[in-house]
Design a protein around this motif. Structure first.
Motif, PDB file in Angstrom:
ATOM      1  N   ALA A   1      -4.248   2.227  10.480  1.00  0.00           N
ATOM      2  CA  ALA A   1      -5.545   1.930   9.869  1.00  0.00           C
ATOM      3  C   ALA A   1      -5.993   0.540  10.308  1.00  0.00           C
ATOM      4  O   ALA A   1      -5.182  -0.290  10.727  1.00  0.00           O
ATOM      5  CB  ALA A   1      -5.436   2.007   8.344  1.00  0.00           C
TER       6      ALA A   1
ATOM      7  N   ALA B   1       2.913   7.670   4.295  1.00  0.00           N
ATOM      8  CA  ALA B   1       1.531   8.082   4.521  1.00  0.00           C
ATOM      9  C   ALA B   1       1.423   9.603   4.625  1.00  0.00           C
ATOM     10  O   ALA B   1       0.459  10.208   4.140  1.00  0.00           O
ATOM     11  CB  ALA B   1       0.991   7.419   5.795  1.00  0.00           C
TER      12      ALA B   1
ATOM     13  N   ARG C   1       1.503  11.149   1.224  1.00  0.00           N
ATOM     14  CA  ARG C   1       0.246  10.943   0.504  1.00  0.00           C
ATOM     15  C   ARG C   1      -0.916  11.707   1.132  1.00  0.00           C
ATOM     16  O   ARG C   1      -2.047  11.618   0.655  1.00  0.00           O
ATOM     17  CB  ARG C   1      -0.086   9.450   0.461  1.00  0.00           C
ATOM     18  CG  ARG C   1       0.925   8.629  -0.351  1.00  0.00           C
ATOM     19  CD  ARG C   1       0.616   7.149  -0.281  1.00  0.00           C
ATOM     20  NE  ARG C   1       1.548   6.363  -1.090  1.00  0.00           N
ATOM     21  CZ  ARG C   1       1.530   5.031  -1.182  1.00  0.00           C
ATOM     22  NH1 ARG C   1       0.628   4.332  -0.512  1.00  0.00           N
ATOM     23  NH2 ARG C   1       2.412   4.406  -1.940  1.00  0.00           N
TER      24      ARG C   1
ATOM     25  N   LYS D   1      -2.345  11.254   4.164  1.00  0.00           N
ATOM     26  CA  LYS D   1      -3.279  10.408   4.908  1.00  0.00           C
ATOM     27  C   LYS D   1      -3.204  10.695   6.397  1.00  0.00           C
ATOM     28  O   LYS D   1      -2.184  11.142   6.918  1.00  0.00           O
ATOM     29  CB  LYS D   1      -2.980   8.932   4.642  1.00  0.00           C
ATOM     30  CG  LYS D   1      -3.212   8.494   3.202  1.00  0.00           C
ATOM     31  CD  LYS D   1      -3.027   6.987   3.062  1.00  0.00           C
ATOM     32  CE  LYS D   1      -3.367   6.500   1.669  1.00  0.00           C
ATOM     33  NZ  LYS D   1      -3.227   5.029   1.540  1.00  0.00           N
ATOM     34  N   ARG D   2      -4.294  10.410   7.078  1.00  0.00           N
ATOM     35  CA  ARG D   2      -4.337  10.580   8.530  1.00  0.00           C
ATOM     36  C   ARG D   2      -3.896   9.319   9.254  1.00  0.00           C
ATOM     37  O   ARG D   2      -3.475   9.377  10.403  1.00  0.00           O
ATOM     38  CB  ARG D   2      -5.755  10.958   8.983  1.00  0.00           C
ATOM     39  CG  ARG D   2      -6.225  12.317   8.492  1.00  0.00           C
ATOM     40  CD  ARG D   2      -7.595  12.662   9.030  1.00  0.00           C
ATOM     41  NE  ARG D   2      -8.619  11.734   8.571  1.00  0.00           N
ATOM     42  CZ  ARG D   2      -9.164  10.793   9.309  1.00  0.00           C
ATOM     43  NH1 ARG D   2      -8.787  10.649  10.581  1.00  0.00           N
ATOM     44  NH2 ARG D   2     -10.096   9.992   8.828  1.00  0.00           N
TER      45      ARG D   2
ATOM     46  N   GLU E   1       0.889   1.356   2.796  1.00  0.00           N
ATOM     47  CA  GLU E   1       2.145   2.045   3.087  1.00  0.00           C
ATOM     48  C   GLU E   1       3.192   1.080   3.645  1.00  0.00           C
ATOM     49  O   GLU E   1       4.381   1.195   3.331  1.00  0.00           O
ATOM     50  CB  GLU E   1       1.916   3.181   4.086  1.00  0.00           C
ATOM     51  CG  GLU E   1       1.295   4.435   3.482  1.00  0.00           C
ATOM     52  CD  GLU E   1      -0.164   4.263   3.128  1.00  0.00           C
ATOM     53  OE1 GLU E   1      -0.571   4.677   2.018  1.00  0.00           O
ATOM     54  OE2 GLU E   1      -0.913   3.697   3.962  1.00  0.00           O
TER      55      GLU E   1
END
Length: 649
Positions: free
Chosen positions: A354, A385, A388, A390-391, A397
């Motif tokens: 991210a 991640a 959860r 997420k991409r 994280e």
């Protein structure tokens, strides 16, 4: 590199195929003979059927033997049958004009007798010859007779090529080994000036610092055969096997010279001779002696470079470390902050990140981490991640993964009473307040009352940079911070309500004071003398220290000085917390309400009494003491360190 070849595997397969072919040929020959005999005898019929055919005039001629009657029908078909006790057979044949004659018992040929009788002996001789041949060759590393064969494996590109571009954070070690690579690529560069490349390089460093990765990078850069073996592969219960494996390993290396032989964990075979009980281990010592001779003995092994790795150089035999064997010792240290940032960048290339991920911040928050620890940190963040949904892997994280690696997983299922939560909040707030008001203390990174591992809470302080030595003022500040939790409990809850939660803090402060007095010469009464020396061995993860010879008066003075330093830290913590009791209540209430606060949030809270978050919400905890009151319900918020914690965690 060349493709991997197994010099012992092909002859073994070839021999096995030859003997299998011989056995199959013999069986086919016997089966063919039996089939031809059966076909010449004709189709078998019952004796009653034979008599019926005679009476019907279908039999042309017969040959009578003791155990078989064979003949030809009028149609030309061959037949055979087994006779019974029938005295009237010849009369029946005469009545129907059937030609008959006697037949002697068929004897097997000489060659068939020879084959039948010699086949078992041929099989036994073949197996014996095969076993003896394997014994003479060594039988291969994995064969039944392969005890003395080297277990070294030839590393090729298909195992995963590694270059120096994949090694980060240990630039000095990489530069020293780069010289070995240059020599293997261009030996004349050094030879024309009379220089000789070191015969061996010993990589020394803590576990996980990248010693094996460096060795693989040498192989990837040099482009020469690279044999790898563990020190424990030489050790065997039979005396002399290890020495035989060493000889065989160097024989293989000579055939592939120039090459590199990497011995991992060499301390398994290279320990100091005569250091064990009694006369030591004969097998290990013979193996070490053979290794010493092969590395620098009467016969020179040109073009073979030995690279070994160990995290225990203190136990190696001096003969192994002398010039001519391991000429160069390359220290592979734990990376500093710059090195950790580079290592993180290497491992983060495989992870979708991210935009808010800052490797510098993560590197600053992981002092003392090795390369393996950082790789594990990145992997834990990626797994978190994924759980959860997420991409991208965000900073949340990485922070959560760092807390998990350093302090353990969150114990959200742990049930704590309200009084225990208040005690924990004031305990951690005491540490934080003292750390804020001690100029020499490291800045606070995070404070939490969420149980992790064996701790009920944690105040994490991070240095601005890596520290390689500590000053006296910082040691006094650390002792005061360590005592802050115990002092806060005593101020808020009273002398009788002090808990056992400060046991780890007391242990840390006592050890720090003892080191100051006995090893670092920071006691005015005892002077700059060493009163304890560290032992090389460790037990249960703790290094053992031993007091040098001293008088009883000196020992009493040492204990008195240690107690005085700890009590100074205790008094300093009391002075700070009594002078800033309102901040203690403010921070404790905030931690009860929000469970986890960052260092910046704590600083802003103590300066302004409230925290304004990015989303516009304001955190303004009550300054009224929480003792005796109910705990406020934890606010559901998205903090800087991940998802909000449920109330009462």
């Amino acid at each position: 590199m060349n493709d991997e070849k197994d010099p012992q595997g092909n002859p073994w397969i070839k021999s096995a195929m030859i003997w299998a072919g011989v056995i199959v040929a013999l069986l086919l020959f016997v089966s063919m003979f039996d089939s031809r005999t059966a076909s010449s005898a004709g189709a078998g019929i019952a004796y009653s059927e034979f008599r019926a055919k005679v009476q019907e005039g279908q039999v042309k001629d017969v040959a009578i033997a003791a155990d078989r009657i064979s003949g030809t029908l009028t149609s030309g078909q061959k037949f055979s049958t087994v006779p019974v006790n029938d005295p009237g057979l010849t009369g029946l044949l005469d009545d129907y004009n059937v030609k008959y004659s006697g037949q002697a018992e068929e004897q097997p040929s000489f060659w068939m007798i020879l084959i039948y009788q010699s086949l078992p002996f041929l099989l036994i001789l073949g197996i014996a010859f095969f076993v003896l041949r394997q014994m003479q060759k060594g039988g291969g590393a994995g064969g039944a007779m392969g005890f003395g064969k080297s277990k070294a494996k030839l590393l090729t590109e298909k195992h995963g090529k590694v270059t120096f571009d994949d090694v980060a954070g240990i630039d000095e070690a990489r530069e020293e080994l780069q010289e070995i690579v240059e020599f293997l690529k261009d030996p004349s560069k050094f030879a024309r000036l009379g220089g000789k490349i070191p015969k061996g390089a010993l990589l020394v460093g803590s576990p996980g610092t990248g010693k094996t990765l460096l060795a693989r990078a040498i192989a990837g850069e040099a482009g020469v055969p690279f044999f790898t073996i563990s020190g424990s592969d030489f050790v065997e219960m039979f005396v002399g096997v290890g020495a035989s494996r060493v000889r065989d390993m160097f024989e293989q290396a000579k055939k592939n010279a120039p090459c590199i032989v990497f011995i991992d964990e060499i301390d398994a075979v290279g320990r100091h001779r005569g250091a064990g009980l009694g006369n030591g281990n004969d097998e290990r010592e013979q193996t070490l002696n053979q290794l010493l001779v092969e590395m620098d003995g009467f016969e020179a092994n040109e073009g073979i470079i030995i690279v070994a790795a160990t995290n225990r150089p203190d136990v190696l035999d001096p003969a192994l470390l002398r010039p001519g064997r391991f000429d160069r010792q390359v220290v592979v240290p734990r990376p500093d902050i710059e090195g950790r940032e580079k290592i993180l960048a290497v491992h983060m290339k495989k992870v979708p990140l991210a935009p808010d991920v800052n490797p510098r911040t993560i590197a600053r928050g992981t002092p003392g981490f090795s390369g393996a620890d950082l790789a594990n940190l990145v992997n834990e963040a990626a797994l978190m991640a994924a759980r959860r949904g997420k991409r991208l892997v965000a900073m949340d994280e990485f922070e959560a993964a760092k807390d998990k690696v350093m302090m353990g997983s969150e114990r959200r299922s742990m049930v704590m009473t309200d009084d225990e939560k208040k005690m924990t909040a004031y305990h951690e707030a005491g540490h934080a307040i003292v750390a804020v008001h001690e100029p020499a203390s490291d800045p606070i990174h995070k404070a939490t009352i969420i149980p992790r591992g064996r701790a009920l809470g944690m105040v994490m302080r991070l240095p601005e940079r890596d520290s390689y030595s500590y000053h006296r003022d910082k040691m006094h500040a650390n002792m005061a911070v360590a005592m802050g939790g115990r002092v806060a409990e005593e101020i808020i809850f009273g002398y009788d309500k002090v808990s056992s939660g400060a046991s780890g803090d007391i242990q840390y402060a006592t050890k720090l004071a003892r080191d100051m007095v006995t090893q670092w010469g920071m006691s005015d009464k005892l002077g700059p003398l060493q009163y304890e020396e560290q032992q090389g061995e460790t037990f249960l993860g703790y290094s053992q220290s031993q007091r040098v010879h001293m008088s009883d008066e000196t020992a009493k003075l040492i204990d008195k000085e240690i107690r005085g330093l700890v009590e100074q830290g205790y008094a300093r913590a009391q002075e700070i917390l009594k002078g800033h009791e309102d901040q203690l209540h403010l921070l404790a209430n905030a931690m009860l309400e929000y469970e986890t606060l960052s260092g910046e949030e704590i600083k802003t809270l103590l300066d302004k009494g409230e925290i304004t978050r990015d989303d516009g919400t304001t955190i303004k905890p009550s300054t009224i003491p929480a003792v005796g009151s109910s705990i406020p319900k934890t606010r559901r918020r998205k903090g800087p360190f991940g998802d909000p914690s449920p109330a009462g965690a």
